[in-house]
Design a protein around this motif. Structure first.
Motif, PDB file in Angstrom:
ATOM      1  N   GLU C 249      -8.502  12.531  -5.799  1.00  0.00           N
ATOM      2  CA  GLU C 249      -8.332  11.713  -4.590  1.00  0.00           C
ATOM      3  C   GLU C 249      -7.740  10.343  -4.877  1.00  0.00           C
ATOM      4  O   GLU C 249      -7.262   9.676  -3.966  1.00  0.00           O
ATOM      5  N   HIS C 250      -7.798   9.902  -6.143  1.00  0.00           N
ATOM      6  CA  HIS C 250      -7.215   8.597  -6.448  1.00  0.00           C
ATOM      7  C   HIS C 250      -5.717   8.602  -6.217  1.00  0.00           C
ATOM      8  O   HIS C 250      -5.110   7.562  -6.063  1.00  0.00           O
ATOM      9  N   PHE C 253      -1.312  11.679  -1.384  1.00  0.00           N
ATOM     10  CA  PHE C 253       0.066  11.478  -0.955  1.00  0.00           C
ATOM     11  C   PHE C 253       0.239  10.102  -0.322  1.00  0.00           C
ATOM     12  O   PHE C 253       1.293   9.491  -0.400  1.00  0.00           O
ATOM     13  N   ILE C 257       3.153   6.751  -0.208  1.00  0.00           N
ATOM     14  CA  ILE C 257       3.595   6.046   0.999  1.00  0.00           C
ATOM     15  C   ILE C 257       3.286   4.553   0.884  1.00  0.00           C
ATOM     16  O   ILE C 257       4.107   3.706   1.251  1.00  0.00           O
ATOM     17  N   ARG C 289      -9.860  -6.572   7.288  1.00  0.00           N
ATOM     18  CA  ARG C 289     -11.320  -6.580   7.373  1.00  0.00           C
ATOM     19  C   ARG C 289     -11.796  -7.853   8.066  1.00  0.00           C
ATOM     20  O   ARG C 289     -12.700  -7.842   8.895  1.00  0.00           O
ATOM     21  N   SER C 304     -15.643   0.451  12.687  1.00  0.00           N
ATOM     22  CA  SER C 304     -16.012   1.781  12.195  1.00  0.00           C
ATOM     23  C   SER C 304     -14.764   2.625  11.971  1.00  0.00           C
ATOM     24  O   SER C 304     -14.782   3.603  11.245  1.00  0.00           O
ATOM     25  N   ASN C 305     -13.664   2.238  12.601  1.00  0.00           N
ATOM     26  CA  ASN C 305     -12.403   2.945  12.383  1.00  0.00           C
ATOM     27  C   ASN C 305     -11.526   2.213  11.382  1.00  0.00           C
ATOM     28  O   ASN C 305     -10.317   2.388  11.353  1.00  0.00           O
ATOM     29  N   LEU C 307     -10.767   2.280   8.189  1.00  0.00           N
ATOM     30  CA  LEU C 307      -9.822   2.944   7.281  1.00  0.00           C
ATOM     31  C   LEU C 307      -8.676   3.603   8.049  1.00  0.00           C
ATOM     32  O   LEU C 307      -7.553   3.653   7.566  1.00  0.00           O
ATOM     33  N   LEU C 308      -8.990   4.106   9.249  1.00  0.00           N
ATOM     34  CA  LEU C 308      -7.932   4.673  10.086  1.00  0.00           C
ATOM     35  C   LEU C 308      -6.932   3.590  10.455  1.00  0.00           C
ATOM     36  O   LEU C 308      -5.719   3.791  10.414  1.00  0.00           O
ATOM     37  N   LEU C 309      -7.492   2.457  10.828  1.00  0.00           N
ATOM     38  CA  LEU C 309      -6.678   1.333  11.245  1.00  0.00           C
ATOM     39  C   LEU C 309      -5.748   0.915  10.109  1.00  0.00           C
ATOM     40  O   LEU C 309      -4.579   0.618  10.306  1.00  0.00           O
ATOM     41  N   GLU C 311      -4.541   2.771   7.706  1.00  0.00           N
ATOM     42  CA  GLU C 311      -3.439   3.719   7.586  1.00  0.00           C
ATOM     43  C   GLU C 311      -2.360   3.410   8.620  1.00  0.00           C
ATOM     44  O   GLU C 311      -1.169   3.391   8.314  1.00  0.00           O
ATOM     45  N   GLY C 312      -2.810   3.140   9.854  1.00  0.00           N
ATOM     46  CA  GLY C 312      -1.867   2.836  10.922  1.00  0.00           C
ATOM     47  C   GLY C 312      -1.082   1.571  10.639  1.00  0.00           C
ATOM     48  O   GLY C 312       0.124   1.508  10.881  1.00  0.00           O
ATOM     49  N   GLY C 315       1.690   2.133   8.258  1.00  0.00           N
ATOM     50  CA  GLY C 315       2.799   2.774   8.956  1.00  0.00           C
ATOM     51  C   GLY C 315       3.596   1.761   9.756  1.00  0.00           C
ATOM     52  O   GLY C 315       4.829   1.718   9.700  1.00  0.00           O
ATOM     53  N   LEU C 316       2.865   0.928  10.486  1.00  0.00           N
ATOM     54  CA  LEU C 316       3.505  -0.067  11.346  1.00  0.00           C
ATOM     55  C   LEU C 316       4.345  -1.037  10.515  1.00  0.00           C
ATOM     56  O   LEU C 316       5.453  -1.409  10.902  1.00  0.00           O
ATOM     57  N   ILE C 318       5.814  -0.488   7.636  1.00  0.00           N
ATOM     58  CA  ILE C 318       7.046   0.183   7.217  1.00  0.00           C
ATOM     59  C   ILE C 318       8.058   0.154   8.353  1.00  0.00           C
ATOM     60  O   ILE C 318       9.213  -0.258   8.193  1.00  0.00           O
TER      61      ILE C 318
END
Lengths: 420, 291, 349
Positions: C249-250, C253, C257, C289, C304-305, C307-309, C311-312, C315-316, C318
């Motif tokens: 997991e380290h 993919f 990115i 954070r 609570s989101n 880590l999702l945030l 990732e987003g 993306g933003l 980039i």
């Protein structure tokens, strides 16, 4: 030769020398003859009153690393609620020997690198005394060294054998190991369902969890002289199990043990029904989840799952429910993972008394003998060389019509493993 | 034993038909705009979530929800193209491709935040129903995916061959500047290709969601359709169909005979082999480079 | 007496890395800040910056390949992984640090050459796909070759000792990493401005034209792959020592990115860009954070989101940088600096 390189080389050399000096100083501090300077520095850093990290006169800081947005996300939120609820209850009843518990949570997506980051944040930034739960086997493995070095008592939220083998001074596991659960399922087919000559197939997730389950089945099968006819791995998060199902069907397995989680258990059942394959199927505890209904529909009927936590109607469940009700939450299996860990940790912290140190708490945990806590059926016994609480688990059957799990077999240790 | 191989093959074809639908999206965008859309899997995922929301939140019946999903996905494709891709016309391919990688992360994250990250079951009238053909059993969804997929392919092959817009899109892929000089509205071509790609992806997403479940990372399934597109040839519509079916078949057989996880590896090794031997794929056009 | 520019009176002056007194002063200040950092910030922030330092080394490598030579690689995480696992395997045999580091860089380099060969035939998109396929194959091997890599159980890395000194605290790692970063930057800077670096840029801008001008395109493409993967292998090696235990997991993919996000946000095709980008992307989660923490009371679902945030936001970044500011943060900085230098005029004369 070339003059222009000089400044760079000078800077490089300077950096190196300074780095070595700085390192050397640090080493002196750490390994100085008194050995106290490093500790005292740590204490001031902890902001305590000359005490250990995370413990002050009236508070004790406890963290947990959970999965809020990863593959076991449905569990993480509930585990958090379980930990929070129990410590709220403790705080409302005067705290632990007068100290209130302050909780800190981090998301790790059950992922090792993220866990390491989370643990560093909790230990160095939030300065927690203990971790009441770390979720994910590989994720926990990534921080063993750190918690051992920093002396942070850490509780597993999983069932992996590697949590206690080899033994780690600061790491404890309450839930029954997958290894023992899977062995118990073999017993269940033979003793509880009365199948004299079982033909067992295993479908398992190809990670530490699945391998533990597989090894448990193999050990118990060997001890009881039973044949395993097929072993089918699938990748974590797999969304298609059709080939595994076909291979199991082809092998003639009449009993299937699922060493995986609820999603793939559901997919297995759905896929098996499609090809008209109807083995008796039982899974380790991560399959005990309502999502099995959603994924498999009516194919989920009659599925068995192992469990070590209390289920409704049990005495220990009622005790947990009484506490949970005060905070308007309902205990369910994942909630209890957090809840029970918090209860066991509290038990040990209370036994230590006023002068809390990690070593003393570890010793107090190792002295726990046949202790029962709300929400957990088997009794808890740790020892200096035994950091898992119990090997016992019970089985539950999924009743699709009522949409609930009904007791199918009592909580017992696996017979074959005990013989050894 | 014979039926087991057949069962594996049928299962592989069925998965392959969904790959084919997603691969079609890759091919359409590549054909028209000359870029590879790494957010194709995300378009599939968002399409499935749109359908899910229409069915559970608005309680729409299947057909209405399905058609509305196609419309909304098309709009999403158009908006993405208009906001992010259109202004990149004439920029290096690298930039545009990396933008789609960024869009992919963004869409995954937003979907997770809006819909939550928990697995969700997706229901269609044919969910969980199977179909027996002699000794073989397949899901009805698979049957619909195969039939629907082939139908969509025939439509698009005809579209590119005969319609004026389709020919215009081919011209645009060949050379944007020349196409523009010939009076082709490049913006429209780009928009249209993204609309179609989003629509076919959402069809694949609904089928796929019905077979397993919804969660934001289901988009990685879409990435696995890339070997399919490549095998057929990145600019060949028919190639996408055959590539999809072939990859599905390889995965199915690899899973059956190499063990449970062999299917994860086989397509990627195939990709390297294709790239070394025949980068333009089985049915793609060979490009000749000029200065 | 103000000068209207930097005039060189000798060739030596012109090719010097540090050409003005100002540059040297700023660099000296930077050196002091670098050395004092662990004394100024808490252990947690030293830990965070250590990851950023490792990222700088790997990002330098990717920027040489993608930013300078124009070869898209979606497989950078695979080279990091190879370096890291090589380190874990050799370090447990008791080999000394420098040797392990070199072996790791070498293993990555060889794999880089192997994946570089198709790049001689493949262009842009196809190369991106090939590197992606390469990544997925490496990831599969790491996850499944359990005897060698420990698979999902993870693989322990022997504790690090340099010249007999155990590197076992965040602060000690910090100084070690700073040394390596300085050396890596130094090497990359010199490479980029040498004949090799200019060949890279020529290939990026127009490979056929470069060939016509007498640049051996195949050779330089391979050099670029080799250098880039050696950098990644070295970063992976340091990473392995730093985290102590490796798991598949380290090297997801998303790591590939993230590195692309780094070189784009920092600035493609410049050394400074790679450094700034690596720092920016590595420190971004801490900034995020802070923001979600501040907004936690009104939007509790944000934290609570988290880590999702994250990732987003990658993306933003980039997307936004490529559309609005393709030259990255370094480009912005240079523009500001230029307009300051030339004030009140708009352009350099």
């Amino acid at each position: 030769m070339s003059n222009h390189r000089k400044p760079m080389i000078v800077i490089l050399a300077l950096l190196l020398v300074l780095a070595l000096v700085a390192c050397g100083q640090q080493q002196q501090e750490a390994a100085g003859p008194k050995g106290e300077s490093a500790t005292s520095k740590e204490e001031t850093a902890a902001g305590g009153v000359g005490e250990v990290r995370g413990v002050t006169g009236d508070t004790i800081r406890i963290g947990a690393i959970l999965d809020f947005t990863g593959p076991y996300k449905s569990a993480g939120v509930l585990m958090r609620s379980g930990i929070e609820t129990y410590f709220k209850y403790v705080n409302d009843h005067g705290g632990i020997n007068g100290r209130k518990v302050v909780t800190f949570f981090e998301d790790n997506q059950s992922n090792p690198p993220t866990s390491l980051a989370a643990a560093n944040k909790l230990i160095f930034n939030d300065k927690v005394f203990a971790l009441a739960g770390v979720h994910g086997s590989a994720a926990f493995a990534a921080i063993y060294d750190l918690v051992e070095k920093e002396k942070v008592i850490s509780f597993s939220l999983g069932h992996a054998t590697q949590d206690f083998e080899p033994l780690k001074k600061m790491v404890f596991q309450v839930p029954t190991p997958y290894y023992h659960q899977a062995a118990r399922i073999v017993d269940f087919f033979i003793d509880d369902l009365g199948i004299k000559e079982p033909k067992i197939g295993v479908i398992y997730q190809d990670d530490a969890m699945g391998m533990d389950a597989l090894k448990g089945v193999e050990a118990e099968a060997k001890a009881r002289d039973i044949e395993i006819v097929a072993k089918e791995p699938y990748q974590r998060g797999a969304t298609d199990l059709s080939t595994q199902v076909l291979n199991l069907k082809r092998s003639g397995a009449e009993q299937v043990i699922v060493g995986g989680i609820f999603t793939q258990a559901g997919m297995f059942l759905k896929e098996a029904q499609k090809v008209n394959y109807k083995p008796a199927t039982a899974g380790i505890s991560p399959t005990l989840n309502e999502v099995v209904f959603d994924v498999a529909g009516e194919a989920a009927d009659g599925f068995y799952a192992a469990n070590c936590f209390s289920m409704p109607d049990d005495e220990t469940y009622v005790q947990a429910e009484e506490i949970a009700k005060k905070y308007n939450v309902e205990p369910n299996p994942h909630f209890l993972y957090g809840f029970v860990n918090a209860a066991v940790l509290t038990e040990a912290l209370e036994a230590v008394g006023d002068e809390i140190t990690p070593e003393k708490v570890a010793a107090a945990l190792e002295k726990l003998n046949k202790v029962t806590v709300p929400g957990f059926v088997p009794s808890i016994t740790f020892g200096p060389d035994k950091h898992f609480a119990t090997g016992a688990s019970g089985l539950f059957k999924l009743d699709y019509a009522q949409k609930k799990w009904v007791p199918a077999a009592p909580y017992k240790e696996p017979v074959g493993l005990q013989k050894k | 034993m014979g039926t087991e191989i057949l069962q594996l093959m049928i299962g592989g074809f069925a998965t392959g038909s969904i790959y084919a639908l997603i691969a079609l999206g890759f091919v359409l965008i590549y054909k028209a705009t000359g870029i590879l859309n790494f957010a194709q899997g995300e378009l599939m995922m968002v399409g499935a979530y749109i359908y899910f929301a229409l069915v559970t939140e608005l309680q729409l019946p299947f057909l209405a929800a399905f058609l509305l999903t196609l419309v909304l996905s098309g709009i999403l494709g158009l908006v993405l193209e208009f906001v992010f891709i259109e202004r990149m016309v004439g920029e290096p391919v690298f930039s545009v491709v990396v933008i789609t990688l960024g869009l992919a992360s963004l869409l995954r994250s937003l979907t997770g935040i809006v819909f939550g990250v928990l697995e969700k079951g997706l229901a269609t009238p044919f969910s969980g129903k199977s179909l027996a053909i002699g000794p073989l059993v397949i899901w009805q969804t698979h049957a619909y995916a195969i039939v629907g997929g082939v139908a969509l392919f025939i439509i698009f092959m005809a579209f590119f061959k005969f319609s004026k817009t389709g020919i215009g899109m081919r011209a645009a892929a060949e050379d944007q500047d020349v196409a523009r000089l010939m009076g082709i509205n490049i913006g429209r071509v780009f928009g249209l290709s993204w609309i179609i790609a989003a629509v076919v992806a959402s069809v694949g997403g609904i089928f796929y969601g019905d077979l397993s479940f919804l969660e934001p990372h289901m988009s990685f399934f879409g990435l696995r359709a890339l070997p399919a597109a490549l095998l057929g040839g990145l600019d060949s519509v028919g190639g996408a169909l055959i590539g999809g079916l072939a990859i599905g078949l390889i995965e199915g057989l690899a899973g059956g005979y190499l063990g449970g996880t062999g299917q994860e590896l086989a397509p990627w090794i195939l990709v390297l082999v294709i790239l070394m031997a025949r980068p333009y794929g089985l049915f793609g056009t060979r490009e000749i480079k000029r200065v | 007496m103000a000068r209207s520019g930097n005039f060189n009176v000798s060739y030596r002056q012109e090719i010097a890395i540090f050409r003005t007194l100002g540059q040297k002063l700023w660099l000296g200040l930077l050196g002091v800040i670098l050395l004092a950092y662990p004394l100024l910030f808490g252990e947690y922030y030293v830990y965070i910056i250590n990851f950023a330092l490792i990222a700088i080394i790997a990002a330098l490598g990717l920027n040489l390949l993608t930013g300078y030579t124009g070869q898209i690689s979606l497989g950078h995480a695979a080279f990091l992984a190879v370096g890291a696992y090589t380190t874990a395997i050799f370090s447990s045999m008791g080999l000394p640090f420098i040797l392990v580091l070199l072996l790791s860089a070498l293993t990555s380099l060889i794999l880089g050459l192997i994946i570089g060969f198709p790049s001689l035939r493949l262009e842009g998109l196809y190369l991106a796909i090939a590197t992606m396929a390469f990544y997925f194959i490496v990831a599969y091997v790491i996850a499944h070759w359990t005897d060698m890599t420990g698979g999902q159980y993870g693989l322990k890395v022997a504790p690090l000792r340099v010249l007999g000194l155990p590197i076992d605290s965040n602060t000690r790692f910090y100084y070690l990493l700073v040394t390596f970063v300085v050396a890596s930057v130094y090497f990359a800077t010199n490479l980029a401005r040498s004949r090799v670096g200019r060949a890279f840029v020529a290939i990026r801008d127009r490979d056929i034209a470069a060939e016509v001008m007498g640049i051996d395109v195949a050779r330089y493409k391979l050099i670029s792959f080799a250098v880039s993967s050696a950098y990644a292998g070295m970063a992976g090696s340091l990473y392995a020592y730093f985290v102590g235990i490796l798991a598949p997991e380290h090297f997801g993919f998303d790591v590939s990115i993230q590195y692309i996000a780094m070189i784009i946000a920092g600035g493609l095709g410049s050394i400074e860009g790679a450094i700034i980008g690596a720092l920016f992307i590595s420190l971004l989660p801490e900034g995020l954070r802070f923001v979600t923490g501040a907004l936690a009371s009104s939007f509790p679902e944000l934290s609570s989101n988290f880590l999702l945030l994250k990732e987003g936001v990658y993306g933003l970044i980039i997307v936004l940088f490529l559309i609005i500011e393709p030259t990255g943060i370094y480009g912005i900085w240079r523009r500001i600096k230029d307009s300051w230098d030339t004030f009140p005029y708009k352009y350099r004369g």
